[in-house]
Design a protein around this motif. Structure first.
Motif, PDB file in Angstrom:
ATOM      1  N   TYR A 196      -5.914  16.785  31.404  1.00  0.00           N
ATOM      2  CA  TYR A 196      -7.092  16.206  32.062  1.00  0.00           C
ATOM      3  C   TYR A 196      -7.706  17.262  32.960  1.00  0.00           C
ATOM      4  O   TYR A 196      -7.056  17.760  33.867  1.00  0.00           O
ATOM      5  CB  TYR A 196      -6.722  14.969  32.902  1.00  0.00           C
ATOM      6  CG  TYR A 196      -7.937  14.262  33.464  1.00  0.00           C
ATOM      7  CD1 TYR A 196      -8.379  14.502  34.764  1.00  0.00           C
ATOM      8  CD2 TYR A 196      -8.687  13.393  32.669  1.00  0.00           C
ATOM      9  CE1 TYR A 196      -9.514  13.872  35.269  1.00  0.00           C
ATOM     10  CE2 TYR A 196      -9.823  12.761  33.167  1.00  0.00           C
ATOM     11  CZ  TYR A 196     -10.230  13.000  34.464  1.00  0.00           C
ATOM     12  OH  TYR A 196     -11.357  12.396  34.948  1.00  0.00           O
ATOM     13  N   GLY A 198     -11.081  17.067  34.283  1.00  0.00           N
ATOM     14  CA  GLY A 198     -12.170  16.672  35.179  1.00  0.00           C
ATOM     15  C   GLY A 198     -13.554  16.964  34.636  1.00  0.00           C
ATOM     16  O   GLY A 198     -14.557  16.777  35.322  1.00  0.00           O
ATOM     17  N   SER A 199     -13.630  17.404  33.397  1.00  0.00           N
ATOM     18  CA  SER A 199     -14.933  17.586  32.736  1.00  0.00           C
ATOM     19  C   SER A 199     -14.806  16.942  31.357  1.00  0.00           C
ATOM     20  O   SER A 199     -14.011  17.397  30.529  1.00  0.00           O
ATOM     21  CB  SER A 199     -15.245  19.075  32.592  1.00  0.00           C
ATOM     22  OG  SER A 199     -16.210  19.262  31.575  1.00  0.00           O
ATOM     23  N   PHE A 214      -8.771  10.223  25.164  1.00  0.00           N
ATOM     24  CA  PHE A 214      -9.398  10.489  26.469  1.00  0.00           C
ATOM     25  C   PHE A 214     -10.015   9.168  26.927  1.00  0.00           C
ATOM     26  O   PHE A 214     -10.647   8.456  26.125  1.00  0.00           O
ATOM     27  CB  PHE A 214     -10.495  11.554  26.371  1.00  0.00           C
ATOM     28  CG  PHE A 214     -11.382  11.595  27.604  1.00  0.00           C
ATOM     29  CD1 PHE A 214     -12.593  10.885  27.641  1.00  0.00           C
ATOM     30  CD2 PHE A 214     -10.984  12.275  28.743  1.00  0.00           C
ATOM     31  CE1 PHE A 214     -13.387  10.893  28.787  1.00  0.00           C
ATOM     32  CE2 PHE A 214     -11.778  12.293  29.890  1.00  0.00           C
ATOM     33  CZ  PHE A 214     -12.969  11.594  29.906  1.00  0.00           C
ATOM     34  N   TYR A 216     -12.096   7.320  30.424  1.00  0.00           N
ATOM     35  CA  TYR A 216     -12.477   7.064  31.799  1.00  0.00           C
ATOM     36  C   TYR A 216     -12.686   5.553  31.856  1.00  0.00           C
ATOM     37  O   TYR A 216     -13.759   5.063  31.482  1.00  0.00           O
ATOM     38  CB  TYR A 216     -13.721   7.829  32.253  1.00  0.00           C
ATOM     39  CG  TYR A 216     -13.677   8.041  33.757  1.00  0.00           C
ATOM     40  CD1 TYR A 216     -13.824   6.959  34.639  1.00  0.00           C
ATOM     41  CD2 TYR A 216     -13.384   9.280  34.296  1.00  0.00           C
ATOM     42  CE1 TYR A 216     -13.709   7.117  36.000  1.00  0.00           C
ATOM     43  CE2 TYR A 216     -13.269   9.459  35.672  1.00  0.00           C
ATOM     44  CZ  TYR A 216     -13.429   8.366  36.512  1.00  0.00           C
ATOM     45  OH  TYR A 216     -13.295   8.537  37.868  1.00  0.00           O
ATOM     46  N   LYS A 226     -17.258   5.069  35.049  1.00  0.00           N
ATOM     47  CA  LYS A 226     -18.059   6.113  35.698  1.00  0.00           C
ATOM     48  C   LYS A 226     -19.087   6.729  34.760  1.00  0.00           C
ATOM     49  O   LYS A 226     -20.166   7.136  35.185  1.00  0.00           O
ATOM     50  CB  LYS A 226     -17.134   7.218  36.223  1.00  0.00           C
ATOM     51  CG  LYS A 226     -17.893   8.410  36.787  1.00  0.00           C
ATOM     52  CD  LYS A 226     -17.002   9.497  37.310  1.00  0.00           C
ATOM     53  CE  LYS A 226     -17.844  10.603  37.950  1.00  0.00           C
ATOM     54  NZ  LYS A 226     -17.014  11.720  38.445  1.00  0.00           N
ATOM     55  N   LEU A 227     -18.771   6.814  33.473  1.00  0.00           N
ATOM     56  CA  LEU A 227     -19.580   7.624  32.561  1.00  0.00           C
ATOM     57  C   LEU A 227     -20.792   6.852  32.054  1.00  0.00           C
ATOM     58  O   LEU A 227     -20.748   5.624  31.908  1.00  0.00           O
ATOM     59  CB  LEU A 227     -18.707   8.133  31.407  1.00  0.00           C
ATOM     60  CG  LEU A 227     -17.491   8.960  31.883  1.00  0.00           C
ATOM     61  CD1 LEU A 227     -16.620   9.372  30.710  1.00  0.00           C
ATOM     62  CD2 LEU A 227     -17.935  10.163  32.687  1.00  0.00           C
TER      63      LEU A 227
END
Ligand code: P6P
Length: 284
Positions: A196, A198-199, A214, A216, A226-227
């Protein structure tokens, strides 16, 4: 120009702009006073990339709308397809000199639109090497981008059969119980390693390379996650599904999520089909 030609022109333009975006990074690590529509502080690098891409993508004959994660409203640029751009996804990684990316979704419908209206999606990854992953007509191609020129290095790219990594955003105490239980199951799987960064683009590119999941996810404090659907969830979901994987908001493909507005957020889970199937079973 026919639709496929416009899509390729969009990808070509994003690739040709990549060297200037990358060259501008060292001098644009500063935060501006401005916030983007999602309430995040904009870096000078975000502004620069957005200005370049709006000017160049908006000038393509056959592109009729430009929308960016960095600006409130979409811009009318004539007739044709709509492009949704995250000019510098993960720009907060600029400070620690970590990966970030440029994401573009090409929709054959006015924005906001569902992911089913996508006719192409791509991202540039500013890593040790500048690469582009581009999906069109159900096929993913990885390019190395050198001086703005694309060279295909992996064609008909598909996720590996055996997943190897996972990466989950948000704070563990903020995960809903069902997601926390799924995460615990994944973390206890000895065949999977945590990756992970953070991008999202750096993390998703690892999924395309190694297979895995992956996410979020929806958070207790932010049920929508968040995305952003238009600029992050849909394009990445389109690419991962074209590579033989799955995407989900927790219940359905991200491409089937009805958008509320241009900057609406969505829980994002993408990766190997079996792991996304297990996620949906765990959440429902
Ligand atoms: P966190 C970057 O700001 C971003 O939008 C995605 O690229 C990334 O996956 C996520 O946010 C990281 O969020 O909460 O881990 O810093």
């Amino acid at each position: 120009m026919d639709r496929a030609t416009v899509v390729d022109e969009v990808f070509e333009t994003v690739a040709s702009t990549a060297p200037e975006v990358r060259a501008a990074l060292p001098g644009r690590r500063t935060e501006t006073e401005d916030q983007n529509p999602s309430g995040e502080l904009r870096l000078a690098a975000d502004d620069y990339a957005d200005e370049l891409l709006e000017e160049r993508l908006g000038a393509i004959s056959g592109v009729g709308q430009y929308a960016s994660e960095e600006t409130q409203e979409a811009v009318d640029t004539g007739e044709g397809l709509a492009v949704a751009v995250d000019p510098l996804d993960g720009s907060s990684n600029l400070k620690p000199n970590n990966t970030m990316g440029t994401i573009v979704g090409v929709y054959d419908a006015p924005l906001p639109a569902t992911g089913r209206e996508l006719v192409g999606a791509a991202y540039v990854l500013y890593g040790p090497i500048t690469t582009m992953a581009a999906a069109v007509e159900g096929e993913v191609t990885e390019y190395v981008v050198t001086d703005g020129e694309r060279e295909a290095v992996r064609e008909e790219l598909t996720l590996p059969d055996e997943p190897a990594i996972y990466g989950f955003g948000g704070r563990v105490p903020d995960w809903p119980d069902e997601f926390a239980a799924y995460a615990e199951e994944i973390e206890s799987d000895e065949s999977l390693r945590l990756r992970y960064g953070g991008s999202m683009i750096g993390d998703v590119n690892q999924i395309l390379t190694y297979g895995g999941v992956f996410a979020y996810p929806a958070l207790e404090s932010a049920p929508e996650g968040k995305l952003r659907l238009q600029f992050e969830g849909n394009p990445v979901g389109y690419i991962v599904e074209a590579a033989g994987g799955r995407s989900s908001d927790g219940e359905r493909s991200l491409l089937d999520v009805e958008p509320d507005d241009l900057h609406g957020r969505v829980p994002v889970h993408v990766g190997s089909t079996g792991l996304i199937d297990r996620l949906e079973d765990a959440l429902n």
